[in-house]
Design a protein around this motif. Structure first.
Motif, mmCIF file in Angstrom:
data_model
loop_
_atom_site.group_PDB
_atom_site.id
_atom_site.type_symbol
_atom_site.label_atom_id
_atom_site.label_comp_id
_atom_site.label_asym_id
_atom_site.label_seq_id
_atom_site.Cartn_x
_atom_site.Cartn_y
_atom_site.Cartn_z
ATOM 1 N N GLU A 165 0.807 -1.226 0.000
ATOM 2 C CA GLU A 165 0.000 0.000 0.000
ATOM 3 C C GLU A 165 0.837 1.272 0.000
ATOM 4 O O GLU A 165 0.448 2.281 -0.577
ATOM 5 N N HIS A 166 2.007 1.232 0.634
ATOM 6 C CA HIS A 166 2.785 2.471 0.694
ATOM 7 C C HIS A 166 3.296 2.895 -0.679
ATOM 8 O O HIS A 166 3.750 4.027 -0.842
ATOM 9 N N ALA A 167 3.218 2.019 -1.669
ATOM 10 C CA ALA A 167 3.664 2.369 -3.018
ATOM 11 C C ALA A 167 2.673 3.257 -3.745
ATOM 12 O O ALA A 167 3.057 3.968 -4.682
ATOM 13 N N TYR A 168 1.407 3.216 -3.348
ATOM 14 C CA TYR A 168 0.386 3.908 -4.139
ATOM 15 C C TYR A 168 -0.671 4.637 -3.322
ATOM 16 O O TYR A 168 -1.445 5.426 -3.877
ATOM 17 N N TYR A 169 -0.747 4.428 -2.009
ATOM 18 C CA TYR A 169 -1.920 4.899 -1.262
ATOM 19 C C TYR A 169 -2.017 6.418 -1.227
ATOM 20 O O TYR A 169 -3.121 6.969 -1.285
ATOM 21 N N ILE A 170 -0.905 7.132 -1.155
ATOM 22 C CA ILE A 170 -0.961 8.590 -1.139
ATOM 23 C C ILE A 170 -1.610 9.110 -2.413
ATOM 24 O O ILE A 170 -2.421 10.051 -2.372
ATOM 25 N N ASP A 171 -1.298 8.503 -3.537
ATOM 26 C CA ASP A 171 -1.778 8.989 -4.838
ATOM 27 C C ASP A 171 -3.101 8.376 -5.271
ATOM 28 O O ASP A 171 -3.884 9.025 -5.974
ATOM 29 N N TYR A 172 -3.362 7.116 -4.890
ATOM 30 C CA TYR A 172 -4.513 6.392 -5.433
ATOM 31 C C TYR A 172 -5.445 5.846 -4.362
ATOM 32 O O TYR A 172 -6.442 5.210 -4.698
ATOM 33 N N ARG A 173 -5.132 6.091 -3.103
ATOM 34 C CA ARG A 173 -5.885 5.491 -2.000
ATOM 35 C C ARG A 173 -5.967 3.971 -2.196
ATOM 36 O O ARG A 173 -4.966 3.333 -2.391
ATOM 37 N N GLN A 174 -7.157 3.391 -2.176
ATOM 38 C CA GLN A 174 -7.261 1.930 -2.269
ATOM 39 C C GLN A 174 -7.312 1.420 -3.712
ATOM 40 O O GLN A 174 -7.426 0.210 -3.933
ATOM 41 N N ASP A 175 -7.162 2.312 -4.698
ATOM 42 C CA ASP A 175 -7.333 1.918 -6.101
ATOM 43 C C ASP A 175 -6.017 1.394 -6.686
ATOM 44 O O ASP A 175 -5.377 2.040 -7.519
ATOM 45 N N ARG A 176 -5.626 0.222 -6.262
ATOM 46 C CA ARG A 176 -4.377 -0.389 -6.738
ATOM 47 C C ARG A 176 -4.421 -0.639 -8.243
ATOM 48 O O ARG A 176 -3.417 -0.481 -8.931
ATOM 49 N N LYS A 177 -5.566 -1.012 -8.764
ATOM 50 C CA LYS A 177 -5.685 -1.349 -10.179
ATOM 51 C C LYS A 177 -5.336 -0.155 -11.070
ATOM 52 O O LYS A 177 -4.586 -0.297 -12.052
ATOM 53 N N THR A 178 -5.853 1.017 -10.731
ATOM 54 C CA THR A 178 -5.541 2.200 -11.532
ATOM 55 C C THR A 178 -4.059 2.538 -11.456
ATOM 56 O O THR A 178 -3.436 2.913 -12.454
ATOM 57 N N PHE A 179 -3.479 2.394 -10.282
ATOM 58 C CA PHE A 179 -2.035 2.588 -10.140
ATOM 59 C C PHE A 179 -1.274 1.667 -11.085
ATOM 60 O O PHE A 179 -0.382 2.103 -11.816
ATOM 61 N N LEU A 180 -1.616 0.393 -11.092
ATOM 62 C CA LEU A 180 -0.927 -0.564 -11.954
ATOM 63 C C LEU A 180 -1.116 -0.237 -13.433
ATOM 64 O O LEU A 180 -0.173 -0.350 -14.227
ATOM 65 N N GLU A 181 -2.319 0.166 -13.808
ATOM 66 C CA GLU A 181 -2.581 0.509 -15.212
ATOM 67 C C GLU A 181 -1.732 1.694 -15.648
ATOM 68 O O GLU A 181 -1.110 1.668 -16.720
ATOM 69 N N ARG A 182 -1.708 2.731 -14.835
ATOM 70 C CA ARG A 182 -0.939 3.924 -15.200
ATOM 71 C C ARG A 182 0.563 3.627 -15.151
ATOM 72 O O ARG A 182 1.323 4.118 -15.982
ATOM 73 N N TRP A 183 0.962 2.835 -14.178
ATOM 74 C CA TRP A 183 2.375 2.443 -14.079
ATOM 75 C C TRP A 183 2.807 1.729 -15.348
ATOM 76 O O TRP A 183 3.841 2.061 -15.936
ATOM 77 N N PHE A 184 2.048 0.754 -15.785
ATOM 78 C CA PHE A 184 2.387 -0.031 -16.973
ATOM 79 C C PHE A 184 2.397 0.845 -18.223
ATOM 80 O O PHE A 184 3.280 0.714 -19.074
ATOM 81 N N ASP A 185 1.422 1.743 -18.341
ATOM 82 C CA ASP A 185 1.253 2.538 -19.560
ATOM 83 C C ASP A 185 2.222 3.708 -19.667
ATOM 84 O O ASP A 185 2.547 4.140 -20.783
ATOM 85 N N GLU A 186 2.691 4.234 -18.523
ATOM 86 C CA GLU A 186 3.383 5.517 -18.570
ATOM 87 C C GLU A 186 4.794 5.547 -17.998
ATOM 88 O O GLU A 186 5.589 6.403 -18.392
ATOM 89 N N VAL A 187 5.131 4.649 -17.084
ATOM 90 C CA VAL A 187 6.461 4.743 -16.475
ATOM 91 C C VAL A 187 7.251 3.433 -16.482
ATOM 92 O O VAL A 187 8.402 3.405 -16.032
ATOM 93 N N ALA A 188 6.677 2.334 -16.951
ATOM 94 C CA ALA A 188 7.423 1.075 -17.000
ATOM 95 C C ALA A 188 8.666 1.251 -17.861
ATOM 96 O O ALA A 188 8.604 1.788 -18.976
#
Length: 209
Positions: free
Chosen positions: A161-184
């Motif tokens: 959770e500490h990887a994404y909670y500040i920016d996405y709260r509980q929405d891990r899926k959106t974090f992963l989608e944006r991570w894959f699409d934009e910064v991988a």
């Protein structure tokens, strides 16, 4: 003793996908704590002078769970920073060919990677690895790592959770989608793939120091 490696980019470089605030907390607090505790245990156990990869392998074989957790987390986080880039580029031709061979296309890999990370229960990591010459998506729990496995990691995304909670709260899926699409960091993944084939050396923790 091991050192906390610096980020390979500025704190604000991955915004808006990963905020400067998240990186300050994640790198300067969480990652630093793993390094500090690992160093304390390394000193207590007389393991100074060994590489972090050797320490992880020792801890795993000896069942020294606290040392393994902190050493592996120090390694995983350093690899995670390398797995991201502010200069996103699509996979190169050879990596794209293997993605097509294993998953059909990049969209299918994205779906598999995001699903694996989003559905992972509790804390852990989502990985893209080379296993027996083929690409695979895996997940590991807690401090589980590919640092010392037979497979070669190409990319990893932190799903604690500490990887994404500040920016996405509980929405891990959106974090992963944006991570894959934009910064991988597909350029880093291509370097790891080449190393897996004997063309250069695979990434080691000391490379980040």
């Amino acid at each position: 003793m091991i050192k906390l490696p610096p980020l390979p980019y500025a704190y604000e470089a991955l915004e808006p996908v990963v905020s400067s605030e998240t990186l300050h907390v994640h790198h300067d607090k969480h990652h630093a704590k793993y390094v500090d505790v690992a160093n304390q245990l390394i000193s207590e156990k007389g393991l100074e002078g060994k590489s972090l990869e050797e320490i992880i392998a020792h801890a795993e074989a000896a069942g020294e769970r606290k040392l393994f957790n902190n050493a592996a987390q120090a390694w995983n986080h350093a690899f995670f920073w390398e797995s991201m880039t502010p200069d996103y580029r699509a996979p190169d031709a050879e990596l794209a060919r293997l993605i097509e061979e294993a998953f059909g296309d990049l969209a299918n890999l994205r779906e598999k990677f995001v699903e694996t990370g989003a559905n992972h229960f509790a804390s852990g990591w989502a990985w893209l690895v080379v296993e027996n010459g083929k690409l695979a998506v895996t997940d590991t729990h807690d401090a589980g790592t590919h640092a010392t496995s037979d497979s070669v990691p190409l990319l990893v995304c932190d799903v604690w959770e500490h990887a994404y909670y500040i920016d996405y709260r509980q929405d891990r899926k959106t974090f992963l989608e944006r991570w894959f699409d934009e910064v991988a960091n597909w350029s880093f993944a291509a370097e790891q793939l080449a190393a897996a084939r004997g063309q250069g050396a695979v990434w080691r923790f000391d490379d980040a120091a």
